[in-house]
Design a protein around this motif. Structure first.
Motif, PDB file in Angstrom:
ATOM      1  N   GLY A  39       8.493   1.632   0.816  1.00 25.90           N
ATOM      2  CA  GLY A  39       7.475   0.879   1.552  1.00 25.90           C
ATOM      3  C   GLY A  39       8.093  -0.048   2.587  1.00 25.90           C
ATOM      4  N   PHE A  40       9.118  -0.775   2.199  1.00 25.63           N
ATOM      5  CA  PHE A  40       9.784  -1.687   3.137  1.00 25.63           C
ATOM      6  C   PHE A  40      10.448  -0.917   4.277  1.00 25.63           C
ATOM      7  CE2 PHE A  40       9.638  -5.217   0.008  1.00 25.63           C
ATOM      8  CZ  PHE A  40       9.293  -6.233   0.873  1.00 25.63           C
ATOM      9  N   ALA A  41      11.054   0.233   3.973  1.00 28.15           N
ATOM     10  CA  ALA A  41      11.744   1.009   5.003  1.00 28.15           C
ATOM     11  C   ALA A  41      10.774   1.509   6.069  1.00 28.15           C
ATOM     12  CB  ALA A  41      12.480   2.192   4.362  1.00 28.15           C
ATOM     13  N   PHE A  73       0.826  -1.206   0.000  1.00 27.60           N
ATOM     14  CA  PHE A  73       0.000   0.000   0.000  1.00 27.60           C
ATOM     15  C   PHE A  73       0.865   1.263   0.000  1.00 27.60           C
ATOM     16  CE2 PHE A  73      -3.233  -2.836   0.207  1.00 27.60           C
ATOM     17  CZ  PHE A  73      -4.454  -2.390   0.673  1.00 27.60           C
ATOM     18  N   LEU A  74       1.931   1.260   0.787  1.00 28.11           N
ATOM     19  CA  LEU A  74       2.822   2.418   0.832  1.00 28.11           C
ATOM     20  C   LEU A  74       3.538   2.605  -0.501  1.00 28.11           C
ATOM     21  CD1 LEU A  74       4.290   1.960   4.403  1.00 28.11           C
ATOM     22  CD2 LEU A  74       2.975   3.932   3.621  1.00 28.11           C
ATOM     23  N   THR A  75       3.932   1.495  -1.097  1.00 30.63           N
ATOM     24  CA  THR A  75       4.580   1.552  -2.412  1.00 30.63           C
ATOM     25  C   THR A  75       3.659   2.219  -3.428  1.00 30.63           C
ATOM     26  OG1 THR A  75       5.862  -0.454  -1.974  1.00 30.63           O
ATOM     27  CG2 THR A  75       5.548   0.147  -4.278  1.00 30.63           C
ATOM     28  N   THR A  76       2.407   1.809  -3.428  1.00 34.89           N
ATOM     29  CA  THR A  76       1.437   2.355  -4.368  1.00 34.89           C
ATOM     30  C   THR A  76       1.129   3.818  -4.051  1.00 34.89           C
ATOM     31  OG1 THR A  76       0.472   0.146  -4.552  1.00 34.89           O
ATOM     32  CG2 THR A  76      -0.824   1.985  -5.405  1.00 34.89           C
ATOM     33  N   GLY A  77       1.046   4.140  -2.767  1.00 34.33           N
ATOM     34  CA  GLY A  77       0.747   5.511  -2.374  1.00 34.33           C
ATOM     35  C   GLY A  77       1.825   6.497  -2.802  1.00 34.33           C
ATOM     36  N   TRP A 124       4.791  -3.863  -7.919  1.00 31.40           N
ATOM     37  CA  TRP A 124       3.934  -4.949  -7.423  1.00 31.40           C
ATOM     38  C   TRP A 124       4.551  -6.319  -7.682  1.00 31.40           C
ATOM     39  CZ3 TRP A 124      -2.007  -3.979  -8.342  1.00 31.40           C
ATOM     40  CH2 TRP A 124      -2.370  -2.766  -7.730  1.00 31.40           C
ATOM     41  N   SER A 125       5.119  -6.526  -8.877  1.00 25.24           N
ATOM     42  CA  SER A 125       5.665  -7.848  -9.190  1.00 25.24           C
ATOM     43  C   SER A 125       6.880  -8.155  -8.323  1.00 25.24           C
ATOM     44  CB  SER A 125       6.035  -7.940 -10.676  1.00 25.24           C
ATOM     45  OG  SER A 125       7.102  -7.077 -11.008  1.00 25.24           O
ATOM     46  N   LEU A 126       7.693  -7.145  -8.032  1.00 28.52           N
ATOM     47  CA  LEU A 126       8.855  -7.376  -7.165  1.00 28.52           C
ATOM     48  C   LEU A 126       8.401  -7.649  -5.736  1.00 28.52           C
ATOM     49  CD1 LEU A 126      11.898  -7.549  -7.003  1.00 28.52           C
ATOM     50  CD2 LEU A 126      11.983  -5.065  -6.648  1.00 28.52           C
ATOM     51  N   TRP A 127       7.346  -6.960  -5.302  1.00 31.60           N
ATOM     52  CA  TRP A 127       6.765  -7.248  -3.984  1.00 31.60           C
ATOM     53  C   TRP A 127       6.308  -8.702  -3.921  1.00 31.60           C
ATOM     54  CZ3 TRP A 127       1.795  -8.869  -2.758  1.00 31.60           C
ATOM     55  CH2 TRP A 127       1.454  -8.842  -1.406  1.00 31.60           C
TER      56      TRP A 127
END
Length: 298
Positions: free
Chosen positions: A265-267, A151-155, A212-215
């Motif tokens: 997002g991961f951080a 979600f953070l990645t997309t945001g 998304w694909s890497l996630w």
């Protein structure tokens, strides 16, 4: 049914995974013994079992907001074209402007490019939803944290769409990129053909197909047990990178942008939970135990 149980402070037992399941009993015992302890801040950061109604509502509302915001961003065609020209020149300056040749070469193999068109249109959603369902069922303790990364990645990608409008290669003027969906008349992209007016044409940077694909790939590689699943997880983002370039929907630099968003997002999630999402307990109690009344009066 052979399941073990964990006693909470006030007595009720919470179901845990079968004996021998990885990170199961120990993770639950630790959570069960400390769930009623600690500050509000600590309780907020503690992994919890997800609720299906909340997750479905969250995903639905979030995707609606994402689509609304993404499509509401001014298209800014002139600026998007200038940015595309700038990226194209920058890639050539470092000797990596290969997308046009690759796009035309793959397009010459009809069955291959048509398959890639459908890959681009469908797997982006199917695989991501599949991984979310798998996490929910098999790794509930890690689900919320791992989902939050997505979600953070997309945001943060929405910020990129707004600040750096970018035309995809297939829309560049003065170049010979091929819009493979348009040429082969396949249902392959909301940004091509009759559907192009339903979405922002100039939101190519960063690439969420890569984010998304890497996630998905990292999640599968980190948590799956079967070697074949780990191999597929590792190959999925690589195949996606090939597809987005072959179909002229993205520059490879858009993929770099997607990776940076995922790192963000991961951080954030790792800082919040104090550990990588994949390192959190796999199983958590069914419900948050309440403090023992006797202990509370003492």
């Amino acid at each position: 049914m052979g399941d073990t149980t964990v006693r909470t402070l006030n007595g009720p037992a919470a179901a845990t995974p079968p004996k021998g399941d990885e990170a199961g009993v120990k993770g639950d015992e630790a959570d069960g013994n400390t769930a009623a302890e600690g500050t509000l801040w600590q309780r907020l950061r503690r992994p919890r079992r997800p609720r299906i109604w909340f997750e479905l509502a969250l995903i639905g509302v979030s995707y609606w907001l994402y689509s609304l915001v993404r499509n509401a961003v001014p298209e800014q065609k002139a600026e998007a074209m200038r940015n595309a020209d700038w990226i194209w020149r920058a890639e050539h300056a470092i000797g990596l402007g290969f997308e046009e040749a690759f796009n035309r070469a793959v397009n010459s193999v009809t069955w291959l490019i048509v398959g890639m068109n459908y890959y681009y249109a469908t797997l982006h959603f199917i695989v991501t939803i599949g991984v979310l369902v798998w996490l929910y069922r098999r790794h509930p303790g890690r689900y919320a944290a791992t989902r939050s990364v997505l979600f953070l990645t997309t945001g943060v990608a929405l910020v990129g769409f707004y600040l750096f409008p970018l035309a995809p290669p297939r829309l560049m003027e003065g170049q010979s990129f091929i819009d493979t969906v348009l040429v082969h008349h396949t249902w392959g992209s909301m940004a091509s053909g009759d559907l192009k007016h339903m979405t922002n044409q100039y939101a190519a940077m960063p690439s969420m197909h890569i984010g998304w694909s890497l996630w998905c790939g990292l999640t599968i590689c980190a948590l799956a047990k079967a070697p074949w699943a780990k191999i597929l997880g590792a190959l999925y983002p690589v195949a996606t990178l090939v597809v987005i370039i072959a179909t002229a929907n993205h520059f490879w630099m858009d993929a770099v942008g997607g990776i940076i968003c995922l790192m963000f997002g991961f951080a954030v999630v790792t800082a919040w939970y104090g550990a990588l999402p994949f390192k959190l307990p796999r199983w958590v109690p069914t419900r948050e135990p309440e403090p023992d009344l006797e202990l509370a009066r003492a």
